[in-house]
Scaffold this motif. Structure first.
Motif, PDB file in Angstrom:
ATOM      1  N   ARG A   1      -9.232  -1.550  -7.817  1.00 52.82           N
ATOM      2  CA  ARG A   1      -8.639  -2.612  -6.979  1.00 52.82           C
ATOM      3  C   ARG A   1      -8.533  -3.940  -7.738  1.00 52.82           C
ATOM      4  O   ARG A   1      -7.498  -4.585  -7.721  1.00 52.82           O
ATOM      5  CB  ARG A   1      -9.504  -2.860  -5.738  1.00 52.82           C
ATOM      6  CG  ARG A   1      -9.426  -1.742  -4.741  1.00 52.82           C
ATOM      7  CD  ARG A   1      -8.628  -2.163  -3.532  1.00 52.82           C
ATOM      8  NE  ARG A   1      -7.788  -1.019  -3.172  1.00 52.82           N
ATOM      9  CZ  ARG A   1      -6.809  -1.037  -2.303  1.00 52.82           C
ATOM     10  NH1 ARG A   1      -6.510  -2.132  -1.675  1.00 52.82           N
ATOM     11  NH2 ARG A   1      -6.090   0.037  -2.050  1.00 52.82           N
ATOM     12  N   GLU A   2      -9.652  -4.338  -8.406  1.00 53.74           N
ATOM     13  CA  GLU A   2      -9.669  -5.643  -9.086  1.00 53.74           C
ATOM     14  C   GLU A   2      -8.571  -5.678 -10.140  1.00 53.74           C
ATOM     15  O   GLU A   2      -7.891  -6.707 -10.310  1.00 53.74           O
ATOM     16  CB  GLU A   2     -10.983  -5.917  -9.834  1.00 53.74           C
ATOM     17  CG  GLU A   2     -12.313  -5.552  -9.244  1.00 53.74           C
ATOM     18  CD  GLU A   2     -12.634  -4.079  -9.198  1.00 53.74           C
ATOM     19  OE1 GLU A   2     -12.208  -3.445  -8.196  1.00 53.74           O
ATOM     20  OE2 GLU A   2     -13.323  -3.561 -10.091  1.00 53.74           O
ATOM     21  N   ASP A   3      -8.391  -4.558 -10.867  1.00 51.40           N
ATOM     22  CA  ASP A   3      -7.392  -4.554 -11.936  1.00 51.40           C
ATOM     23  C   ASP A   3      -5.983  -4.595 -11.361  1.00 51.40           C
ATOM     24  O   ASP A   3      -5.084  -5.206 -11.933  1.00 51.40           O
ATOM     25  CB  ASP A   3      -7.554  -3.304 -12.820  1.00 51.40           C
ATOM     26  CG  ASP A   3      -8.914  -3.299 -13.506  1.00 51.40           C
ATOM     27  OD1 ASP A   3      -9.501  -4.395 -13.623  1.00 51.40           O
ATOM     28  OD2 ASP A   3      -9.388  -2.220 -13.895  1.00 51.40           O
TER      29      ASP A   3
ATOM     30  N   GLU B   1       0.828  -1.210   0.000  1.00 46.81           N
ATOM     31  CA  GLU B   1       0.000   0.000   0.000  1.00 46.81           C
ATOM     32  C   GLU B   1       0.874   1.278   0.000  1.00 46.81           C
ATOM     33  O   GLU B   1       0.489   2.288  -0.596  1.00 46.81           O
ATOM     34  CB  GLU B   1      -0.888  -0.057   1.252  1.00 46.81           C
ATOM     35  CG  GLU B   1      -1.933   1.008   1.392  1.00 46.81           C
ATOM     36  CD  GLU B   1      -3.122   0.817   0.443  1.00 46.81           C
ATOM     37  OE1 GLU B   1      -3.201  -0.216  -0.235  1.00 46.81           O
ATOM     38  OE2 GLU B   1      -3.938   1.755   0.384  1.00 46.81           O
TER      39      GLU B   1
ATOM     40  N   LEU C   1       2.192  -6.767 -10.824  1.00 46.29           N
ATOM     41  CA  LEU C   1       2.037  -6.516  -9.392  1.00 46.29           C
ATOM     42  C   LEU C   1       2.952  -7.408  -8.560  1.00 46.29           C
ATOM     43  O   LEU C   1       3.580  -6.948  -7.602  1.00 46.29           O
ATOM     44  CB  LEU C   1       0.584  -6.705  -8.964  1.00 46.29           C
ATOM     45  CG  LEU C   1       0.358  -6.415  -7.485  1.00 46.29           C
ATOM     46  CD1 LEU C   1       0.529  -4.931  -7.195  1.00 46.29           C
ATOM     47  CD2 LEU C   1      -1.011  -6.848  -7.026  1.00 46.29           C
TER      48      LEU C   1
ATOM     49  N   ARG D   1      -5.154  -6.070  -8.569  1.00 44.49           N
ATOM     50  CA  ARG D   1      -4.926  -7.435  -8.061  1.00 44.49           C
ATOM     51  C   ARG D   1      -4.509  -8.389  -9.156  1.00 44.49           C
ATOM     52  O   ARG D   1      -3.711  -9.280  -8.948  1.00 44.49           O
ATOM     53  CB  ARG D   1      -6.192  -7.944  -7.367  1.00 44.49           C
ATOM     54  CG  ARG D   1      -6.121  -7.707  -5.884  1.00 44.49           C
ATOM     55  CD  ARG D   1      -7.220  -8.423  -5.157  1.00 44.49           C
ATOM     56  NE  ARG D   1      -7.789  -7.496  -4.203  1.00 44.49           N
ATOM     57  CZ  ARG D   1      -9.007  -6.988  -4.265  1.00 44.49           C
ATOM     58  NH1 ARG D   1      -9.828  -7.348  -5.210  1.00 44.49           N
ATOM     59  NH2 ARG D   1      -9.419  -6.135  -3.366  1.00 44.49           N
ATOM     60  N   THR D   2      -5.055  -8.184 -10.378  1.00 46.91           N
ATOM     61  CA  THR D   2      -4.767  -9.143 -11.439  1.00 46.91           C
ATOM     62  C   THR D   2      -3.658  -8.655 -12.374  1.00 46.91           C
ATOM     63  O   THR D   2      -3.374  -9.305 -13.380  1.00 46.91           O
ATOM     64  CB  THR D   2      -6.038  -9.407 -12.273  1.00 46.91           C
ATOM     65  OG1 THR D   2      -6.547  -8.135 -12.679  1.00 46.91           O
ATOM     66  CG2 THR D   2      -7.105 -10.150 -11.476  1.00 46.91           C
TER      67      THR D   2
END
Ligand SMILES: Cc1cc2nc3c(=O)[nH]c(=O)nc-3n(C[C@H](O)[C@H](O)[C@H](O)COP(=O)(O)OP(=O)(O)OC[C@H]3O[C@@H](n4cnc5c(N)ncnc54)[C@H](O)[C@@H]3O)c2cc1C
Length: 515
Positions: free
Chosen positions: A503-505, A488, A512, A507-508
């Motif tokens: 957030r979803e993008d 973070e 990352l 995470r995948t």
């Protein structure tokens, strides 16, 4: 050994001239000013640097035009001059931006009256920015088709400035510059309170990550804990003339509303100014102003509805914005300074001043910094250094200029090297700015090292997370130099990835894991 571990080991060794509790803007500039002038400084924050209020602002360096209405002329004049000073000192990080404001029919002020007010504002700022303009409806329609003008009486345009990256990176750059000048700083270290022992302060500190406690000794203690200044003073037994009250403000980040690089300013239904602020390929909308008792707040459904309703009423969008359009949210409290005696007599909440106050206990060599704004940060740093020197701490370099971007010759050399290696061939088509400007703004002289990394291995210029402009070499530099403890810290504060990518993008995102 990593930078943070190495610094934590040093914190309980010897006696520091100054210990600063809190690494928001007030603590960061105090650290940068004092270490630049030669003091031995320690800085701790129980969260990440800029991990509380200083990551929730509107990202404006502004003179506070709205405080003209509350007749706070002294504050507006001071903030306008502070804004000019920041723009001069940080030409790549703090830039002029136009504000376009439309006024609805029947509003408490006529557009011409407000336009006259922008001239007063411009004069308060010594005419440093572009001149204001009065706008009639056809001009507004032509220049900013996103504004719904059916109900408008007219409008005007004036200038202020904004932080091109984000507030938390701006703050971190002061922490980094303090560390470059010998400050021993560590994030995720909490002060549990301090006691005075003879001529020294002994603070009890706790490493929030591993739970270990230790002591830090200093001649002077600066409480820069933002909304927690009063709480820390209670832990330390300090009485002060001023205290904090809290005003909550939220922002919503949505897909880009207009490609025009200007801020749209409106008066919301409650009569307060609110803004539509460009944020790269996104738009940030806010803010609100409501009194709260606790510094811990969150965005409520009512807040979201208020912002979305107000914006939908004033813009002409292909379809109204809804909750599904919200990519990220920001929420924080403004720590507003009041005199303890006045607390019970506050009639108009909105009229509370946004100035800062530094309460000094000379007998115990203790400073408490109340209120303030990012805009005023250089003054806070200078003021703190002046007080610390009066308290008897030797500052061997009293005239050292501790703020500002590097000397133009460094920029010239950087640009020359970037040109020779054709750095801008890595800029994407449609990027907001060239890679040369982006790297300089974010890292200034440290960007020279990035050029070296890219020359050695062109893969270092690859983008790590799609939809952002962060390159592989930046992650490596951040890991070495930017004290990243949690993911973070990088995603939300050293970069603004968490604000512009869902957030979803994130995470995948393939990059990352590498980050
Ligand atoms: C919605 C909103 C919009 C704003 N917009 C603007 C704007 O556009 N322009 C502008 O100039 N200003 C703006 N401001 C004001 C500005 O953001 C704040 O005044 C400023 O960030 C406060 O900084 P600070 O250092 O006092 O507090 P903070 O940033 O909160 O820093 C205090 C730090 O102290 C740490 N701390 C607390 N207790 C302890 C402890 N016991 N031990 C160790 N660390 C501790 C906290 O973790 C925190 O990081 C805005 C504020 C809000 C809320």
């Amino acid at each position: 050994m990593k930078l943070r571990e190495s610094n934590i080991r040093k914190l309980d060794q010897g006696v520091y001239d100054v210990l600063i509790v809190g690494g928001g803007i007030n603590g960061a500039v105090s650290a940068a000013a004092l270490s630049g002038k030669g003091a031995r400084v320690a800085l701790i924050d129980q969260r990440d640097f800029a991990g509380f209020t200083s990551q929730q602002s509107s990202n404006l360096a502004w003179g506070g035009i709205k405080y003209l209405e509350s007749h706070d002329y002294g504050l507006v004049r001071k903030l306008c001059l502070s804004r000019n000073h920041l723009m001069r000192s940080y030409p790549s990080r703090v830039r002029e931006i136009r504000f376009l404001s439309t006024i609805e029919k029947g509003f408490r002020f006529h557009p011409w009256f407000l336009w006259a007010g922008t001239w007063v504002y411009w004069l308060f700022g010594n005419g440093f920015t572009r001149i204001p303009r009065l706008l009639f409806k056809p001009t507004i329609r032509r220049e900013e088709p996103a504004i719904a003008i059916e109900n408008a009486a007219g409008g005007f345009e004036y200038s202020d400035a904004y932080l091109c990256d984000n507030d938390s990176r701006f703050v971190f750059q002061f922490v980094r510059s303090a560390m470059d000048r010998g400050c021993i700083a560590a994030n995720y270290v909490e002060s549990l309170g301090a006691r005075r022992d003879g001529d020294l302060w002994i603070a009890r500190a706790r490493d929030v990550i591993d739970g270990k406690t230790f002591e830090i000794r200093s001649k002077v203690l600066i409480n820069a804990a933002g909304p927690f200044v009063d709480e820390h003073n209670r832990r330390t037994g300090e009485q002060t003339e001023h205290h904090h009250l809290f005003s909550k403000g939220i922002h919503l980040i949505v897909p880009q509303i207009t490609p025009n690089p200007r801020i749209l300013a409106f008066f919301a239904d409650d009569g307060r100014l609110f803004f539509v602020i460009p944020m790269g390929a996104r738009t940030c909308i806010g803010t609100t102003d409501s009194r709260v008792e606790s510094p811990f707040t969150e965005v409520t459904d009512e807040d979201r509805r208020f912002v979305l309703d107000n914006i939908n009423k004033r813009l002409k969008l292909p379809r109204p914005l809804t909750r599904a359009d919200i990519i990220a949210e920001r929420c924080g409290v403004r720590p507003l300074v009041v005199k303890a005696k006045a607390e019970g007599n506050i009639r108009d909440w909105m009229q509370l001043s946004r100035k800062h106050e530094i309460d000094v206990n000379r007998g115990r060599a203790h400073l408490s910094i109340f209120g303030g704004k990012l805009t005023d940060c250089v003054n806070v740093g200078d003021e703190v250094a002046g007080i610390v020197s009066e308290l008897g701490v030797d500052l061997p370099y009293p005239r050292y200029k501790w703020y500002g971007e590097p000397h133009p010759s460094v920029l010239e050399e950087y640009r020359h090297q970037a040109q020779l290696m054709n750095l801008d061939s890595y800029t994407f088509p449609g990027a907001m700015e060239s890679l040369t400007s982006r790297l300089w703004r974010r890292y200034d002289e440290k960007a020279l090292r990035l050029l070296e990394d890219i020359r050695e291995d062109p893969r270092q210029a690859e983008v790590l997370i799609e939809g952002t402009e962060y390159r592989r070499c930046e992650i490596a530099l951040a890991t070495r130099q930017e004290m990243i403890v949690k993911l973070e810290d990088f995603l939300r504060r050293r970069s603004k990835i968490a604000l512009v990518v869902r957030r979803e993008d994130i995470r995948t995102a393939p990059g990352l894991m590498e980050a």
